[in-house]
Structures are given as structure tokens and as C-alpha cells.
Motif scaffolding. Sequence first.
Motif, mmCIF file in Angstrom:
data_model
loop_
_atom_site.group_PDB
_atom_site.id
_atom_site.type_symbol
_atom_site.label_atom_id
_atom_site.label_comp_id
_atom_site.label_asym_id
_atom_site.label_seq_id
_atom_site.Cartn_x
_atom_site.Cartn_y
_atom_site.Cartn_z
ATOM 1 N N ARG A 155 1.235 -13.645 3.440
ATOM 2 C CA ARG A 155 1.216 -12.574 4.440
ATOM 3 C C ARG A 155 0.160 -12.778 5.509
ATOM 4 O O ARG A 155 0.069 -12.004 6.436
ATOM 5 C CB ARG A 155 0.980 -11.230 3.760
ATOM 6 N N TYR A 211 0.195 -14.457 -2.662
ATOM 7 C CA TYR A 211 0.830 -13.363 -1.924
ATOM 8 C C TYR A 211 0.050 -13.060 -0.647
ATOM 9 O O TYR A 211 0.641 -12.904 0.423
ATOM 10 C CB TYR A 211 0.913 -12.118 -2.817
ATOM 11 N N ASP A 227 1.764 -2.956 0.000
ATOM 12 C CA ASP A 227 3.034 -2.685 0.676
ATOM 13 C C ASP A 227 3.166 -1.231 1.116
ATOM 14 O O ASP A 227 3.990 -0.912 1.967
ATOM 15 C CB ASP A 227 4.211 -3.056 -0.235
ATOM 16 N N ARG A 252 -0.274 -4.681 7.837
ATOM 17 C CA ARG A 252 -1.007 -5.829 7.305
ATOM 18 C C ARG A 252 -2.487 -5.701 7.636
ATOM 19 O O ARG A 252 -2.863 -5.725 8.807
ATOM 20 C CB ARG A 252 -0.461 -7.128 7.896
#
Length: 149
Positions: free
Chosen positions: A73, A69, A36, A51
Motif C-alpha cells: 500500500r 501489506y 482499511d 492511506r
Amino acid sequence: MTSKVHLACDGAGRPLGFLLTGGNRNDCTQAEAVIDRIRVAGPGPGRPRTRPDRIVADKGYSARAFRSYLRRRGIKATIPERTDQLAGRRRRRERPCGFDRASYRRRNVVERCFHRLKQWRGIATRYDKRPDRYLAAITLASTLIWLDT
């Protein structure tokens, strides 16, 4: 008393995001927070890229929660499974996770990034006792690595 640097880097070994935690923290629990923190500005105006295309990690990051996770994403993962996870998948008759050996061979780029950071004596020996100053030294060294390449 101890500290650990959690780090993500690009394919050229330049630091993208990092986090400083206590030395007893597990790598897999901090992986989401490190991802993040990734912000890479593009050549023109607009939002920075947050990303990555692919994550290459060792068996310490093969937890089911981290894999889900990454799936949410839309990030491809090259992470080998631990033997107990493989046995559990066989027992539940589940399909094993995909694994690309050719891209996994590039995992040593992270280790080389750590070695480049530890060329700075203050980072390698942890002269700074306060975490904020140690994190500032890591930020400075990372910036100079980006400027050097």
C-alpha cells in the motif's frame, strides 16, 4: 465474554478507525482491517483519504505479512522487530528492517487516545453487554473527541 478494541489514531491522538473483536484476538491479525476502516475527508470535494503516511506500532505488529501489506500500500512503517525475528534475519543473512527511533517515540499517542476514550465511564467499565451498543458508544466518544480538538 470479553472484547478488545483495535484502534488507529492520528498524530494528535484522535481516533481514525477502530474495530471491536473478541478479547482473545491477536492485534496483528486485525491491523489490516483497522487500517482499511480509515476514512478522513479533506477540506474540499473528493474522495476521503484512506492511506496514512506512516504507521508507528509496537513489536506485536512486526509480522512479516503485515509488513508486506504496508509495503504493497506504500505506507512507511516504524515497527521494531522482535528478537527472534532479528535472529532469523541474521541466520538467513537478510538485511534488518529500517527503524526510526525519533518517530517511534511518538507511539504513546495511541495510548493517550485510549485514555481519552476511557474518560467515558461506559467505555471504561463496559456497561453495555451487546457489542453493537458498545461500538456505538465508542463511535460517539470518538466523534466528540474530534469535535473537541
